[in-house]
Scaffold this motif. Structure first.
Motif, short mmCIF file in Angstrom:
data_model
loop_
_atom_site.label_atom_id
_atom_site.label_comp_id
_atom_site.label_asym_id
_atom_site.label_seq_id
_atom_site.Cartn_x
_atom_site.Cartn_y
_atom_site.Cartn_z
N LEU A 170 29.43 -9.35 28.10
CA LEU A 170 28.28 -9.62 28.95
C LEU A 170 27.17 -10.29 28.14
O LEU A 170 26.16 -9.68 27.80
N GLY A 171 27.36 -11.56 27.81
CA GLY A 171 26.37 -12.27 27.03
C GLY A 171 26.21 -11.64 25.66
O GLY A 171 27.18 -11.51 24.91
N GLY A 172 24.99 -11.24 25.32
CA GLY A 172 24.75 -10.60 24.05
C GLY A 172 25.04 -9.11 24.04
O GLY A 172 24.67 -8.41 23.09
N ASP A 267 35.68 -10.67 31.23
CA ASP A 267 34.90 -11.47 30.29
C ASP A 267 33.93 -12.36 31.07
O ASP A 267 34.21 -13.53 31.33
N PHE A 268 32.79 -11.78 31.42
CA PHE A 268 31.79 -12.56 32.15
C PHE A 268 31.26 -13.71 31.30
O PHE A 268 30.97 -14.79 31.81
N THR A 269 31.14 -13.48 30.00
CA THR A 269 30.66 -14.54 29.11
C THR A 269 31.56 -15.76 29.20
O THR A 269 31.07 -16.89 29.35
N ARG A 270 32.85 -15.54 29.12
CA ARG A 270 33.79 -16.67 29.21
C ARG A 270 33.76 -17.31 30.60
O ARG A 270 33.79 -18.54 30.73
N SER A 271 33.68 -16.50 31.62
CA SER A 271 33.63 -17.01 32.98
C SER A 271 32.44 -17.94 33.16
O SER A 271 32.58 -19.06 33.69
N LEU A 272 31.26 -17.52 32.70
CA LEU A 272 30.07 -18.35 32.85
C LEU A 272 30.14 -19.59 31.97
O LEU A 272 29.76 -20.68 32.38
N ASN A 273 30.66 -19.43 30.75
CA ASN A 273 30.83 -20.58 29.86
C ASN A 273 31.69 -21.65 30.50
O ASN A 273 31.35 -22.84 30.49
N VAL A 274 32.83 -21.23 31.02
CA VAL A 274 33.75 -22.17 31.66
C VAL A 274 33.06 -22.85 32.83
O VAL A 274 33.15 -24.08 33.01
N GLY A 294 20.39 -11.40 34.93
CA GLY A 294 19.70 -12.60 34.43
C GLY A 294 19.61 -12.63 32.91
O GLY A 294 19.72 -13.71 32.31
N GLY A 295 19.41 -11.47 32.28
CA GLY A 295 19.34 -11.43 30.82
C GLY A 295 20.64 -11.86 30.18
O GLY A 295 20.66 -12.64 29.22
N ALA A 296 21.76 -11.37 30.71
CA ALA A 296 23.07 -11.75 30.19
C ALA A 296 23.31 -13.24 30.36
O ALA A 296 23.87 -13.91 29.47
N LEU A 301 23.45 -18.75 27.71
CA LEU A 301 22.85 -20.07 27.51
C LEU A 301 22.35 -20.24 26.08
O LEU A 301 22.53 -21.31 25.47
N VAL A 302 21.75 -19.19 25.52
CA VAL A 302 21.27 -19.24 24.13
C VAL A 302 22.44 -19.42 23.17
O VAL A 302 22.38 -20.24 22.24
N ALA A 303 23.51 -18.67 23.37
CA ALA A 303 24.67 -18.76 22.47
C ALA A 303 25.28 -20.16 22.48
O ALA A 303 25.77 -20.65 21.46
N GLU A 304 25.22 -20.82 23.64
CA GLU A 304 25.79 -22.16 23.77
C GLU A 304 24.77 -23.26 23.48
O GLU A 304 25.12 -24.44 23.49
N LYS A 305 23.50 -22.86 23.28
CA LYS A 305 22.40 -23.82 23.11
C LYS A 305 22.36 -24.81 24.26
O LYS A 305 22.09 -26.00 24.10
N TRP A 306 22.65 -24.27 25.46
CA TRP A 306 22.72 -25.10 26.67
C TRP A 306 21.32 -25.61 27.02
O TRP A 306 20.36 -24.85 27.03
N LEU A 307 21.22 -26.89 27.28
CA LEU A 307 19.95 -27.55 27.60
C LEU A 307 18.91 -27.37 26.49
O LEU A 307 17.71 -27.39 26.75
N GLY A 308 19.39 -27.19 25.27
CA GLY A 308 18.47 -27.01 24.15
C GLY A 308 17.84 -25.65 24.07
O GLY A 308 16.89 -25.44 23.29
#
Length: 338
Positions: A170-172, A267-274, A294-296, A301-308
């Motif tokens: 779940l994200g972090g 794996d919500f993290t992977r689901s959202l990443n994909v 929302g925090g997750a 997004l932070v882990a992927e540096k998405w949109l900077g």
């Protein structure tokens, strides 16, 4: 022109005291509420309208699986149906844990009424697993930046404890689940963690582990495969698999929903990443009732540096200027898509 949006469906723990009355506030008069109420009234259990309309929130009433699951589903599917196609074009749907059942209906793999029956039944079935529970481990600090070495250290501990399993990425954060003895052992084996200490989730069983075999068995025995069809919108599951319209065998989707989705880590993290990488949405829409997910999402997004976005401060600044994440329970954000 409508913006491309990824819809995220929340799971357990998103209907709390602050969400009481959410359905009445946003969806008064919706025909689906009458259908949901009728179905529950026929079984002699509190209706969605009655639960949502109580004067005071009760953990024992609203927080029980048999009531929280249909409440969260009802709020989510009604929010989805409230999206304005002139503002938001849904390009994909995903969910977290029990939010998968909402995602099935949003994507058109089952009807809204069938999705409600599934969520309602699974809210009951979720209490039929073996004794145990879930613990939430926070693996990032206040800046939300990932710590790969800490995550690797914690993940290496889990398989070494009998009866302990990864439950949800779940994200972090990482949810682990298992027997009471395993959870007690875990607290003694963990290294120091940033942020809050390990949190035992009240009322949660050992979800997404082999300890939920009875829940899976009951689902397969009681929920018909004939309800499932091919999704009309791409659907990303808890393994990061994309179920594409016109190319997803309904029986395979049914089998995943009531076997692997229940018995294996989600794996919500992977689901959202994909989902964000494959569909590149203009915005992510988090359905109601709550916004604890929302925090997750921000941590992914932070882990992927998405949109900077490289830390929590960046995320907050982006949300203030032009929110990438739209939480439907925030009126000022809701109006952007509904």
């Amino acid at each position: 022109m409508a913006e491309a949006v990824l819809v995220v469906c929340p799971g357990r723990g998103t209907y709390g005291a602050s969400e009481l009355g959410y359905i009445a506030r946003h969806h008064v008069g919706a025909q689906l509420i009458e259908a949901f109420d009728t179905e529950r009234a026929q079984r002699g259990v509190p209706t969605i309208s009655a639960l949502d309309g109580t004067a005071k929130y009760s953990t024992s009433l609203h927080g029980s699986g048999e009531n929280s699951a249909p409440l969260i589903y009802a709020a989510g599917i009604l929010d989805f149906l409230a999206l304005d196609p002139a503002k938001a074009k849904v390009v994909a749907v995903c969910g977290n844990s029990m939010g998968w059942y909402t995602a099935l209906a949003c994507a058109g793999a089952v009807s809204p009424e069938q999705g409600f029956a599934i969520a309602d039944a699974m809210g009951i079935n979720s209490g039929t697993g073996e004794p145990g529970g879930q613990v939430l481990l926070t693996l990032v600090g206040d800046d939300w930046r990932p710590d790969p070495s800490l995550r690797a250290e914690v993940e290496a501990i889990v398989p070494g404890i009998e009866g302990l399993h990864r439950s949800i990425d779940l994200g972090g954060m990482l949810l682990v689940a298992g027997t009471e003895a395993a959870l007690e052992h875990l607290t003694k084996a963990l290294p120091p963690l940033p942020g809050r200490p390990p949190l035992r989730l009240a009322g949660h069983g050992p979800f997404h582990t082999p300890l939920m075999r009875e829940s899976s068995r009951r689902a397969l025995a009681g929920l018909p495969a004939e309800w499932f069809g091919k999704p009309r919108i791409p659907l990303v599951d808890g393994q990061g698999r994309i179920w594409c319209p016109h190319a997803s065998p309904p029986r395979e989707l049914y089998d995943y929903t009531f076997t692997a989705q229940i018995l294996e880590p989600y794996d919500f993290t992977r689901s959202l990443n994909v989902a964000i990488k494959e569909f590149a949405p203009d915005r992510v829409v988090l359905l109601g009732p709550g916004e604890t997910l929302g925090g997750a999402i921000g941590q992914v997004l932070v882990a992927e540096k998405w949109l900077g976005i490289e830390n929590k401060t960046d995320f907050a600044a982006r949300q203030e200027a032009d929110p990438f994440l739209i939480a439907m329970n925030r009126p000022e954000q809701r109006r952007l898509v509904a």
